[in-house]
Design a protein around this motif. Structure first.
Motif, PDB file in Angstrom:
ATOM      1  N   ASP A 152     -10.110  24.590 -14.621  1.00 47.11           N
ATOM      2  CA  ASP A 152      -9.278  25.603 -15.288  1.00 47.11           C
ATOM      3  C   ASP A 152      -7.887  25.653 -14.677  1.00 47.11           C
ATOM      4  OD1 ASP A 152     -11.386  26.252 -16.962  1.00 47.11           O
ATOM      5  OD2 ASP A 152     -11.961  28.044 -15.827  1.00 47.11           O
ATOM      6  N   PHE A 153      -7.811  25.523 -13.348  1.00 38.59           N
ATOM      7  CA  PHE A 153      -6.522  25.543 -12.663  1.00 38.59           C
ATOM      8  C   PHE A 153      -5.661  24.375 -13.137  1.00 38.59           C
ATOM      9  CE2 PHE A 153      -3.697  24.175  -9.268  1.00 38.59           C
ATOM     10  CZ  PHE A 153      -3.019  25.354  -8.969  1.00 38.59           C
ATOM     11  N   ILE A 154      -6.242  23.191 -13.158  1.00 39.09           N
ATOM     12  CA  ILE A 154      -5.494  22.004 -13.582  1.00 39.09           C
ATOM     13  C   ILE A 154      -5.009  22.175 -15.019  1.00 39.09           C
ATOM     14  CG2 ILE A 154      -5.672  19.523 -14.062  1.00 39.09           C
ATOM     15  CD1 ILE A 154      -7.737  19.483 -11.647  1.00 39.09           C
ATOM     16  N   SER A 155      -5.867  22.659 -15.902  1.00 38.18           N
ATOM     17  CA  SER A 155      -5.474  22.879 -17.297  1.00 38.18           C
ATOM     18  C   SER A 155      -4.345  23.888 -17.419  1.00 38.18           C
ATOM     19  CB  SER A 155      -6.667  23.373 -18.119  1.00 38.18           C
ATOM     20  OG  SER A 155      -7.643  22.372 -18.204  1.00 38.18           O
ATOM     21  N   SER A 159       1.307  15.229 -10.297  1.00 36.37           N
ATOM     22  CA  SER A 159       0.065  15.211  -9.508  1.00 36.37           C
ATOM     23  C   SER A 159       0.273  15.899  -8.165  1.00 36.37           C
ATOM     24  CB  SER A 159      -0.423  13.783  -9.294  1.00 36.37           C
ATOM     25  OG  SER A 159       0.530  13.018  -8.576  1.00 36.37           O
ATOM     26  N   PHE A 160       1.414  15.656  -7.540  1.00 35.28           N
ATOM     27  CA  PHE A 160       1.747  16.309  -6.272  1.00 35.28           C
ATOM     28  C   PHE A 160       1.850  17.816  -6.467  1.00 35.28           C
ATOM     29  CE2 PHE A 160       5.173  18.259  -3.800  1.00 35.28           C
ATOM     30  CZ  PHE A 160       4.653  18.146  -2.507  1.00 35.28           C
ATOM     31  N   THR A 161       2.550  18.237  -7.508  1.00 39.42           N
ATOM     32  CA  THR A 161       2.755  19.667  -7.749  1.00 39.42           C
ATOM     33  C   THR A 161       1.438  20.391  -7.962  1.00 39.42           C
ATOM     34  OG1 THR A 161       4.969  19.305  -8.635  1.00 39.42           O
ATOM     35  CG2 THR A 161       3.848  21.333  -9.310  1.00 39.42           C
ATOM     36  N   VAL A 162       0.565  19.822  -8.788  1.00 38.71           N
ATOM     37  CA  VAL A 162      -0.727  20.457  -9.055  1.00 38.71           C
ATOM     38  C   VAL A 162      -1.558  20.506  -7.775  1.00 38.71           C
ATOM     39  CG1 VAL A 162      -2.900  20.283 -10.330  1.00 38.71           C
ATOM     40  CG2 VAL A 162      -0.723  19.899 -11.512  1.00 38.71           C
ATOM     41  N   ALA A 163      -1.602  19.408  -7.041  1.00 39.39           N
ATOM     42  CA  ALA A 163      -2.397  19.370  -5.810  1.00 39.39           C
ATOM     43  C   ALA A 163      -1.844  20.327  -4.756  1.00 39.39           C
ATOM     44  CB  ALA A 163      -2.457  17.946  -5.265  1.00 39.39           C
ATOM     45  N   GLY A 183      -5.367  28.209  -3.175  1.00 40.63           N
ATOM     46  CA  GLY A 183      -6.825  28.238  -3.306  1.00 40.63           C
ATOM     47  C   GLY A 183      -7.253  28.098  -4.760  1.00 40.63           C
ATOM     48  N   TRP A 184      -6.649  27.101  -5.430  1.00 39.52           N
ATOM     49  CA  TRP A 184      -6.935  26.846  -6.849  1.00 39.52           C
ATOM     50  C   TRP A 184      -6.606  28.065  -7.712  1.00 39.52           C
ATOM     51  CZ3 TRP A 184      -7.536  21.981  -8.318  1.00 39.52           C
ATOM     52  CH2 TRP A 184      -7.978  21.049  -7.367  1.00 39.52           C
ATOM     53  N   GLY A 185      -5.490  28.726  -7.367  1.00 33.83           N
ATOM     54  CA  GLY A 185      -5.024  29.848  -8.179  1.00 33.83           C
ATOM     55  C   GLY A 185      -5.739  31.154  -7.925  1.00 33.83           C
ATOM     56  N   LEU A 187      -5.738  13.308 -10.387  1.00 36.43           N
ATOM     57  CA  LEU A 187      -4.493  13.916 -10.850  1.00 36.43           C
ATOM     58  C   LEU A 187      -3.383  12.912 -11.116  1.00 36.43           C
ATOM     59  CD1 LEU A 187      -4.393  17.113  -8.583  1.00 36.43           C
ATOM     60  CD2 LEU A 187      -5.209  16.895 -10.947  1.00 36.43           C
ATOM     61  N   SER A 188      -3.534  11.682 -10.618  1.00 36.25           N
ATOM     62  CA  SER A 188      -2.495  10.678 -10.864  1.00 36.25           C
ATOM     63  C   SER A 188      -2.297  10.410 -12.355  1.00 36.25           C
ATOM     64  CB  SER A 188      -2.817   9.378 -10.131  1.00 36.25           C
ATOM     65  OG  SER A 188      -2.695   9.587  -8.738  1.00 36.25           O
ATOM     66  N   THR A 189      -3.306  10.748 -13.154  1.00 35.76           N
ATOM     67  CA  THR A 189      -3.158  10.567 -14.607  1.00 35.76           C
ATOM     68  C   THR A 189      -2.069  11.488 -15.172  1.00 35.76           C
ATOM     69  OG1 THR A 189      -4.897  12.190 -15.082  1.00 35.76           O
ATOM     70  CG2 THR A 189      -5.562   9.871 -14.921  1.00 35.76           C
ATOM     71  N   LEU A 190      -1.704  12.523 -14.437  1.00 34.17           N
ATOM     72  CA  LEU A 190      -0.638  13.432 -14.882  1.00 34.17           C
ATOM     73  C   LEU A 190       0.742  12.789 -14.750  1.00 34.17           C
ATOM     74  CD1 LEU A 190      -1.823  16.756 -13.187  1.00 34.17           C
ATOM     75  CD2 LEU A 190      -2.101  16.068 -15.597  1.00 34.17           C
ATOM     76  N   ASP A 191       0.828  11.714 -13.988  1.00 34.11           N
ATOM     77  CA  ASP A 191       2.126  11.093 -13.708  1.00 34.11           C
ATOM     78  C   ASP A 191       2.501  10.004 -14.697  1.00 34.11           C
ATOM     79  OD1 ASP A 191       2.369  12.747 -11.482  1.00 34.11           O
ATOM     80  OD2 ASP A 191       1.423  11.283 -10.162  1.00 34.11           O
ATOM     81  N   VAL A 192       1.695   9.754 -15.719  1.00 39.11           N
ATOM     82  CA  VAL A 192       2.023   8.693 -16.691  1.00 39.11           C
ATOM     83  C   VAL A 192       2.868   9.221 -17.813  1.00 39.11           C
ATOM     84  CG1 VAL A 192       0.746   6.562 -16.928  1.00 39.11           C
ATOM     85  CG2 VAL A 192      -0.503   8.684 -16.900  1.00 39.11           C
TER      86      VAL A 192
END
Length: 151
Positions: free
Chosen positions: A5-8, A26-30, A37-39, A146-151
């Motif tokens: 949910d946090f990632i979404s 990916s860096f920002t989300v991580a 603490g995952w939001g 999360l690297s998939t967010l960087d494409v």
């Protein structure tokens, strides 16, 4: 909030910021996950403050007061601090991006385009006192793909 949910919730803002700033999403989300603490931190829940940013005199936006642990004369004490309060994840992410972009010590990190290498460069520049800070962010990026967010 669970990791999915946090990632979404945060990924769209992280990607929008990345398009403008070149800071890997990916860096920002991580980093947001690690710092909030995952939001689930009070800062994130009450003011979209993903990165634990206090409100210093240069801040002219909304604020909130919440307790935090500080060390005074070597003793851990709880004090009430004033924190930056944002209206959205994007506002918090853009504010952190401005800090990184405007601080010359982080300039070398912008040579890297992947979240893991950017994280290591930010850590090497002294972003946090935790010697494993970069490794922790890389671990979150890898564990949640999360690297998939960087494409």
């Amino acid at each position: 909030m669970n990791p999915s949910d946090f990632i979404s919730a945060v990924a769209p803002a992280a990607r929008a910021s990345a398009a403008k700033t070149k800071i890997p999403a990916s860096f920002t989300v991580a980093q947001g996950a690690l710092e909030s603490g995952w939001g689930t931190s009070q800062l994130a829940l009450q003011g979209f403050n993903l990165f634990g940013v206090k409100a210093d005199p240069s801040w002219h936006g909304d604020t909130m007061k919440l307790p935090t642990a500080e060390y005074v004369n070597g003793q851990r004490v709880t004090v009430v601090a004033t924190w930056r309060k944002y209206g959205s994840w994007l506002e918090a992410i853009d504010d952190r991006a401005a800090f990184l972009l405007n601080n010359p010590r982080y300039k070398p990190a912008f040579a890297y385009t992947s979240g893991p290498t950017f994280a290591c460069a930010i850590a090497a520049a002294g972003y946090a006192t935790d010697p494993k800070y970069g490794q922790k962010i890389v671990s979150i990026i890898k564990a949640h793909n999360l690297s998939t967010l960087d494409v």
